[in-house]
Scaffold this motif. Structure first.
Motif, short mmCIF file in Angstrom:
data_model
loop_
_atom_site.label_atom_id
_atom_site.label_comp_id
_atom_site.label_asym_id
_atom_site.label_seq_id
_atom_site.Cartn_x
_atom_site.Cartn_y
_atom_site.Cartn_z
N PRO A 300 36.48 36.03 45.08
CA PRO A 300 37.72 35.24 45.10
C PRO A 300 38.19 34.80 43.71
N ASP A 301 37.24 34.54 42.77
CA ASP A 301 37.66 33.92 41.50
C ASP A 301 37.45 34.82 40.28
N PRO A 361 41.15 39.16 40.66
CA PRO A 361 41.00 38.26 41.81
C PRO A 361 42.38 37.98 42.44
N GLY A 362 42.42 37.90 43.77
CA GLY A 362 43.66 37.54 44.48
C GLY A 362 44.66 38.67 44.59
N ALA A 363 44.27 39.92 44.19
CA ALA A 363 45.24 41.03 44.26
C ALA A 363 45.65 41.30 45.71
N ILE A 364 44.70 41.25 46.61
CA ILE A 364 45.01 41.44 48.04
C ILE A 364 44.13 40.50 48.86
N ARG A 365 44.51 40.40 50.14
CA ARG A 365 43.64 39.68 51.08
C ARG A 365 43.00 40.71 52.00
#
Ligand SMILES: Nc1nc2c(c(=O)[nH]1)N[C@H]1C(S)=C(S)[C@@H](COP(=O)(O)OP(=O)(O)OC[C@H]3O[C@@H](n4cnc5c(N)ncnc54)[C@H](O)[C@@H]3O)O[C@H]1N2
Ligand code: MOO
Ligand SMILES: [Mg+2]
Length: 644
Positions: A300-301, A361-365
């Motif tokens: 995630p980070d 991080p955070g590019a997709i879920r």
């Protein structure tokens, strides 16, 4: 009961019995014997002798032990033809007729009609009844007539006359009021017959088709019955919604399905549900060109680096199962590898080498860019429903299910013609006082857009015989007939008389503008019948009546559902309007400065100003109860685009 030796009796049994399934109505068993036997039993004691007028099953009729006389006029010409056959053979001065499907015919029919005929020195006496609060209801087939008038009747029939009450107008006829309305009711359908037979009751108190009028197979009710469901029904001041409802309740869908190649199904009406036999898509697959991975691997980070173990192209099977920390290069449409649940688009990642990528991080879920098997169409579910008018998207849906041939309703056959002596066709000189026939082309266009099989019958003169011939031809060749002109009150408008003579047709004055007069019903010719839309002649009225009455009915006959959708727009100007009628003003819809839809009317709104239709892109629908509109008020609008 008194026998009158100067009267012969005639039971009218010459109809086709179409609504009984083409069997003679009078031969149907009712309370232990054929219906006609009840009539015979009640009539015979009143007259010197009795005979039956029948046109089919003659051997069976002869079994009644009385003479059987078929029509002399060919083609099941109705009760008058039966009466004529009776009058030709009548050995007494008077002939008394009663229909074979009226088992409760009064026992004093001959006596009362005879008394009135003598008293008034009339040619003919016929029965009538009046129920409390209702109009007098004539029963013209229950009549007593001087037999010597046979040549007059023969001449009337030879001139094409078919209606009992039409002929009566040529005679001195007297109406005799009887108390018991039930005694004159006739049994038209098997349902009525079975219901009465079973419960022993008197007649159900609904209007029934007058005896001798054409009855129609698969036409469950007469127009009068349909209309009787409406409170306060008034044919001379009928609200639009009531007229629409009667029409809707009266028409029935045509039968007949054909299989057509997929492309030919465009614009046709789907005749059966299409059930998906497969999942579309068949597999989970990627919505992006990128890297298929497990969402649980993503940090995630912090950036996540994964090893690329293979490449999956669309249309290739995939048996790769990545482990933790691994991913697969995948193309849009490629089958998702087992264990992968997400795809990161390639433009979001940094390729470290051919075999390693790093994802920020955070590019997709988790779950992003994965298309699930069956998310478009699920095996076993309906992909398209019966009744749908097939559009380009539906062709694509069917193709994705590999449907090569599509079951569609057969096309509705619609015959149409214009009426009026003042009409000229393109190519003819425009004589003084004449106009070119524009309705022929507007109606053609509207029917064409509905996808009908069109029979263009051109112009028909204001002449009863020409109109009858045209209506009969139309009826014998089409499911529905659209005419224009002749439905108002003008002197040369024979259209209404002829239409009424050929079937169950009603004439309305509708609370609307334009399009006030309208004829609607169903007519018969030979063994055929067809729904009839007698539209008003004015060029705008004809279009408005088509869109708001005929269109929906024709679609319903085709088995399609496509109700008109109104949208709201702001009125650019004030519009004068009286409450109590619906107005259809021609309008131009555009965007106002604030981007909202606004409508302005096209200027002159006369019913003959066809330009108002041509310039318009919509109609402003001002409802019954609505009054004048102020500039800025919201109004309902019907867009032309997609209307037909
Ligand atoms: N006294 C009354 N007069 C009229 C009434 C009324 O209630 N009382 N109703 C008016 C209304 S509303 C209309 S709509 C028209 C409808 O008349 P018809 O259906 O009988 O039609 P026609 O009389 O044959 O024609 C009316 C008008 O339209 C022209 N026309 C007819 N057909 C065509 C065609 N194919 N192409 C071009 N133009 C056509 C015709 O020449 C007449 O001018 O009745 C009002 N009168
Ligand atoms: O209402 Mo008529 O339909 O004026 O033209
Ligand atoms: Mg007219």
């Amino acid at each position: 009961m008194k026998k009158n030796e100067s009267i012969s009796g005639l039971i009218l049994a010459g109809g086709r019995g179409t609504r009984m399934g083409h069997v003679d109505k009078g031969l149907q068993p009712f309370r232990g014997k054929p219906m006609a036997a009840h009539v015979l039993e009640r009539l015979a004691p009143q007259v010197a002798s009795i005979a039956i007028n029948a046109n089919q099953n003659l051997d069976t009729w002869l079994g009644f032990g009385v003479p059987v006389w078929p029509d002399e006029t060919p083609g099941f010409a109705g009760p008058l033809a039966g009466l004529e056959a009776g009058m030709r053979r009548c050995a007494t001065p008077y002939l008394l007729s009663a229909p074979c499907d009226s088992p409760f015919v009064p026992e004093d029919l001959a006596e009362r009609l005879f008394e009135a005929l003598q008293r008034e020195d009339a040619d003919l006496a016929f029965a009538a009844t009046q129920e409390p609060g209702k109009m007098v209801q004539p029963h013209p087939v229950f009549c007593l007539v001087k037999a010597e008038l046979q040549p007059v009747l023969s001449a009337y029939l030879a001139a094409g006359g078919r209606k009992m009450d039409g002929w009566y107008k040529e005679l001195k006829a007297v109406e005799v009021l009887f108390d018991d309305a039930d005694a004159f009711r006739n049994i038209n359908t098997r349902d009525e017959l079975e219901q009465l037979d079973a419960d022993g009751s008197s007649f159900p108190r609904t209007g029934s088709t007058p005896p001798g009028e054409p009855h129609f197979a698969d036409q469950p009710q007469s127009l009068a019955q349909v209309a009787s469901c409406l409170a306060g029904y008034d044919p001379n001041a009928l609200p639009v919604r009531d007229a629409q409802r009667i029409i809707r309740d009266f028409v029935t869908p045509i039968r007949g399905i054909e299989q057509v190649a997929l492309r030919s199904a465009l614009g046709r009406v789907l005749a059966q549900d299409i059930i998906s036999t497969i999942n579309v898509p068949a597999h989970d697959n990627s919505a992006m060109d990128g890297f298929a991975l497990r969402g649980s691997d993503l940090k995630p980070d912090a950036p996540t680096t994964l090893r690329v173990i293979a490449t999956v192209y669309a249309g290739r099977p995939c048996d790769i199962v990545p482990s933790d920390g691994e991913c697969v290069r995948i193309m849009t449409g490629g089958v998702m590898p087992n264990g992968c649940d997400s795809v990161v688009p390639q433009e979001f990642v940094t390729a470290d080498s051919d075999t390693s990528v790093t994802i920020p991080p955070g590019a997709i879920r988790t779950g992003d860019n994965r298309r699930l098997a069956g998310e478009d169409l699920k095996a076993g579910n309906a992909a398209l429903r019966k009744g749908k008018v097939i559009r380009p998207a539906d062709l694509g849906m069917l193709a994705s299910l590999a449907v090569a041939e599509v079951p569609v309703q057969r096309r509705l056959r619609v015959a149409f013609f214009s009426t009026g002596d003042e009409l000229r066709s393109i190519g003819q000189p425009l004589d003084e006082g004449c106009v070119y026939d524009s309705n022929r082309y507007t109606i053609y266009g509207m029917l064409q857009r509905l996808g009908c099989d069109i029979i263009d019958m051109g112009i028909v003169r204001d002449d009863p015989q020409a109109l009858e011939d045209a209506l009969r031809t139309a009826c014998e060749n089409a499911d529905a007939i659209v005419t224009s002109g002749g439905v108002s009150v003008g002197a040369a408008d024979y259209t209404k008389q002829v239409m009424a003579r050929l079937g169950d047709v009603t004439f309305w004055k509708i609370g609307m503008r334009p399009g006030r007069p309208l004829a609607f019903g169903r007519i018969a010719s030979g063994a055929h019948s067809a729904y009839l839309f007698g539209l008003p002649g004015n060029p705008v009225a004809v279009m408005v009546s088509f869109y708001f009455f005929a269109r929906d009915a024709l679609l319903r006959m085709m088995g399609a559902e496509a109700p008109l959708e109104l949208v709201k727009a702001r009125s650019a100007g004030a519009i004068r309007k009286k409450p109590g009628r619906t107005e259809y003003q021609r309008g131009i819809l555009s965007r106002s400065d604030d981007g909202m839809p606004q409508v302005r009317i096209t200027g002159s709104q006369g019913s003959g100003i066809l330009r108002s239709m041509s310039e318009a892109n919509c109609m402003v629908v001002l409802h019954d109860e609505q009054g004048s509109v102020a500039a800025g008020d919201m109004v309902d609008v019907l867009l032309f685009e997609g209307l037909v």
